[in-house]
Motif scaffolding. Structure first.
Motif, PDB file in Angstrom:
ATOM      1  N   SER A   1      27.865  43.090  31.685  1.00 18.42           N
ATOM      2  CA  SER A   1      27.721  41.972  31.646  1.00 18.42           C
ATOM      3  C   SER A   1      26.093  41.535  30.809  1.00 18.42           C
ATOM      4  O   SER A   1      26.420  40.322  30.324  1.00 18.42           O
ATOM      5  CB  SER A   1      27.250  41.423  33.256  1.00 18.42           C
TER       6      SER A   1
ATOM      7  N   GLN B   1      32.393  35.762  36.339  1.00 21.47           N
ATOM      8  CA  GLN B   1      33.172  36.780  37.353  1.00 21.47           C
ATOM      9  C   GLN B   1      33.721  36.008  38.667  1.00 21.47           C
ATOM     10  O   GLN B   1      34.911  36.224  38.878  1.00 21.47           O
ATOM     11  CB  GLN B   1      32.332  37.905  37.711  1.00 21.47           C
TER      12      GLN B   1
ATOM     13  N   ASP C   1      33.637  37.559  31.853  1.00 21.62           N
ATOM     14  CA  ASP C   1      32.904  38.552  32.708  1.00 21.62           C
ATOM     15  C   ASP C   1      33.780  38.802  33.889  1.00 21.62           C
ATOM     16  O   ASP C   1      34.063  38.028  34.700  1.00 21.62           O
ATOM     17  CB  ASP C   1      31.614  38.012  33.075  1.00 21.62           C
ATOM     18  N   GLU C   2      34.754  39.788  33.939  1.00 19.99           N
ATOM     19  CA  GLU C   2      35.604  39.957  35.039  1.00 19.99           C
ATOM     20  C   GLU C   2      36.335  38.971  35.689  1.00 19.99           C
ATOM     21  O   GLU C   2      36.274  38.441  36.698  1.00 19.99           O
ATOM     22  CB  GLU C   2      35.078  40.842  35.993  1.00 19.99           C
TER      23      GLU C   2
HETATM   24 MG   LIG Z   1      28.646  42.813  35.522  1.00 19.26          MG
END
Ligand SMILES: [Mg+2]
Ligand SMILES: Nc1ncnc2c1ncn2[C@@H]1O[C@H](COP(=O)(O)OP(=O)(O)OP(=O)(O)O)[C@@H](O)[C@H]1O
Lengths: 422, 273
Positions: free
Chosen positions: B65, B113, B194-195
């Motif tokens: 990240s 995320q 991010d994810e």
């Molecule tokens: Mg992360």
């Protein structure tokens, strides 16, 4: 074998059961404490409102007598309006002849009766020479008597109303020309030395004007300060010192702000004394820390993910704050502001210092007129010896409380408007 | 020579042909990142090819990240975060003087995320980027942009009749696609993710993967993922991070089938991480 084991040692589910019962009891107890804790302040509040309310409602009514009034040219040219009232009284009670008795007789009616006639005549000059039956306010002692606040059973020397006056009143009662009527004057006129003429409007306007100045100054300043400190200022020793000082300011006794106002606004900047402008400025000093602290808390409560989303979209810092953070923090900021304003409304100490404690008859019309404020009016009346003022004190408190409730209602409505829960 | 390696995988080969002819979209050289005294990234050298999906993989806390956030300077707003080294976008230093982060972030979009739609309507969410960057000439153009972005994000059928409804009222997967729509509405050149599927069910995940596959036609995508399968499915390039270091990078097929480093081998086969 497992059976014997179960008997000697409680099984897992039995243990949980036993624990559960305890937990339920604890929860119930906790809820009871909570209810008790809420009940206490609510009952105090109720008691206070009932006591003040029962004392104060009397002031919303005023004793009036119906007199037959002749608009005699003689009195009108002499501008002796009370003379007309006196003449009418002499007519109603023709057998009162002694000078001292006559004087007493005249005192049945309020000195405001003449003003009422003058106002009537101003509206309708054709009344000249005519005779009308008019309801006119009676004096505060008679008012107290009619409201049952003076005990007729007392010895004559112990009560404010003499036996002779009682006879006259009984005569008026017998003729059904005496009555309690709604006291409009209480809501429309300024202060007066005569309780029956004293009204709350002056103090009310004074409070509104002061609060307006206070709001106009403290809300934008407070919000801007909070936004700057929370969103833009670097986190260094200086901002830390500023922060600590703001928190301390919130705890400074309000009279200190009054002294500051006296020294700076009045003595240095030569602003007018007793003016709502200065009152509002002093109150703004006092409410600023409250607003700043509440606003910062509201800003901090905005989820960081919203900020990240905005930054991630390429919003500048100002755009992020204006488009996303501020709208979300606004309800919290408004709550803080209303709390601050409510404090300011009830504040009297700082206003005393800048001279808003004077006896002011005229209703202030702008920000520099001499004025007083509701809590100070309450204090002034509570301090007056006339019995009728104690009733008015309670009524003024009711007005103040009503004002507060109104402010909070507005706050709730405004907040609902801003608060868009998604 | 490089092309011959990929003869079995024609789609990748075609894109490789393109990238050979142009420089890398994003390039990091000797990047060190510190949070206070703590070093989170150590000497990262990584080139990101354009119009491809690059997956960043690695165990939790390894700095994926952090690296992603360096690429659009989101770390600027983190207190105590310091970035050293050179990161270029189209050969231009993004930390250089005179680079405006607002402009940079319009070119390098980000999807977080956790879905984080603005507490505004679906329409306003997507329209936000074009509005602040002044991309739409008039209301009609803005409408087109919003609808087109929602369509590309595969969300349009679900929200067509409720564009005024709050974005936060959508399901998790829909919210994430809304965030993707919001990011692509400004037509960035690079999208950082991010994810993006960490909070989603397999069906929503599949939709987003499909979407990412589509998007790479027009955008360069850098994506953090914890799912090896996902990395294998959607990415063409993979970079493996471990304890703040970039251990290995290369074509996804190589990383998964013949990793050079032992740690990579252990991670992709599920023995560490
Ligand atoms: Mg992360
Ligand atoms: N804001 C921050 N302040 C201090 N340290 C941070 C901060 N953000 C991340 N770190 C540290 O930097 C290191 C890398 O964090 P990063 O978030 O990049 O990991 P990650 O690879 O994304 O992990 P995950 O897969 O769990 O998301 C971690 O050790 C973390 O503790």
């Amino acid at each position: 074998m497992t059976d014997t084991l179960n008997k000697s040692v409680p099984s897992k589910s039995q243990r949980i059961q036993a624990g559960l019962a305890k937990r339920y009891r604890a929860e119930k107890r906790f809820r009871l404490y909570g209810i008790a804790a809420i009940a206490a302040p609510i009952s105090f509040l109720a008691i206070m409102l009932v006591v003040i309310g029962s004392r104060g409602v009397g002031a919303f009514q005023q004793t009036y007598a119906q007199l037959s009034i002749t608009f005699d040219e003689q009195y009108i040219t002499d501008n002796d309006w009370q003379g007309i009232v006196k003449a009418s009284l002499r007519e109603t009670f023709p057998d009162v002849s002694a000078r001292r008795d006559k004087k007493k007789l005249y005192k049945l009616m309020s000195s405001g009766a003449g003003f009422d006639l003058q106002a009537m005549y101003k509206i309708d000059p054709t009344l000249l020479g005519q005779t009308r039956t008019v309801w006119l306010p009676m004096s505060d002692d008679i008012d107290m008597l009619m409201k049952g606040k003076i005990d007729r059973a007392l010895a004559e020397g112990d009560r404010r109303v003499s036996d002779k006056e009682l006879v006259w009143i009984d005569h008026l009662i017998a003729n059904d020309v005496i009555d309690l009527q709604f006291n409009t004057r209480f809501f429309t006129s300024g202060d007066s030395r005569e309780p029956e003429l004293a009204g709350i409007a002056g103090a009310f306007m004074g409070s509104i004007l002061s609060l307006a100045v206070c709001f106009i100054l403290s809300f934008p300043l407070g919000v801007m300060t909070a936004v700057y400190l929370e969103e833009f200022a670097p986190k260094n020793t200086w901002t830390y010192i500023i922060e600590v000082n703001i928190n301390n300011l919130a705890a400074v006794p309000s009279i200190v702000f009054g002294l500051l106002g006296l020294a700076i606004f009045l003595n240095f900047f030569m602003l007018p004394r007793s003016a709502p402008l200065v009152g509002g400025m002093v109150l703004a000093l006092m409410t600023l820390p409250t607003i700043i602290i509440a606003s910062r808390a509201a800003l901090r409560a905005v989820p960081p993910s919203i900020r990240e989303a905005a930054y991630g979209m390429g919003a500048s810092q100002v755009q992020t704050v204006l488009h996303h953070v501020l709208p979300l923090a606004m309800p919290g900021m408004l709550t803080g502001t209303i709390i601050g304003m409510a404090q300011a409304l009830g504040e009297s100490a700082p206003l005393l210092m800048i001279g808003m404690v004077a006896f002011i008859v005229d209703i202030p019309g702008n920000f520099t007129d001499p004025a007083t404020a509701l809590p100070i009016q309450i204090y002034l009346w509570a301090d007056s010896p006339e019995r009728a003022f104690s009733e008015r004190t309670a009524a003024a408190i009711l007005v103040l409380v009503g004002f507060l409730i109104m402010m909070n209602l507005i706050a709730v409505i405004v907040r609902k408007k801003f608060e868009r829960r998604w | 020579m490089e092309i011959s390696i990929h003869t079995e995988v024609p789609t990748t080969a075609r894109i490789d042909e393109q990238t050979l002819s142009q420089p890398h979209k994003v390039s990091a050289q000797g990047v060190n990142v510190y949070y206070g005294d703590k070093q989170a990234l150590k000497n990262i050298n990584l080139d990101i090819a354009s119009n491809m999906v690059t997956a960043l993989i690695g165990p939790s806390g390894c700095g994926k990240s952090t690296f992603l956030r360096c690429l659009n300077r989101m770390n600027d707003v983190v207190d105590g975060c310091r970035v050293e080294g050179l990161i270029t976008l189209d050969g231009e230093d993004i930390y250089g003087r005179g680079v405006d982060v607002v402009h940079l972030r319009a070119r390098v979009g980000m999807v977080f995320q956790k879905p984080n739609p603005f507490p505004k309507s679906i329409y306003d969410n997507v329209a936000y980027g074009p509005r602040i960057h002044g991309l739409a000439a008039d209301r009609g153009a803005l409408d087109d942009m919003v609808l087109h972005s929602l369509e590309r994000a595969g969300l349009i059928d679900e929200v067509r009749d409720r564009l005024d409804a709050p974005g936060t009222g959508l399901s998790g997967g829909q919210q994430q696609r809304l965030c993707i729509a919001r990011a692509i509405a400004v037509e960035p050149e690079v999208i950082l993710m991010d994810e993006p599927c960490s909070a989603l069910d397999p069906i929503a995940t599949a939709k987003i993967e499909e979407l990412i596959d589509d998007l790479k036609q027009n955008f360069t995508i850098i994506m953090v993922t914890h799912s090896m399968q996902q990395a294998a499915r959607v990415s063409q390039k993979t970079a493996f991070f471990h304890l703040g270091e970039l251990v290995e990078q290369g074509d996804t097929t190589d990383i998964f089938t013949k990793p050079e480093d032992e740690r990579t081998q252990a991670y992709v086969t599920g023995r560490i991480g």
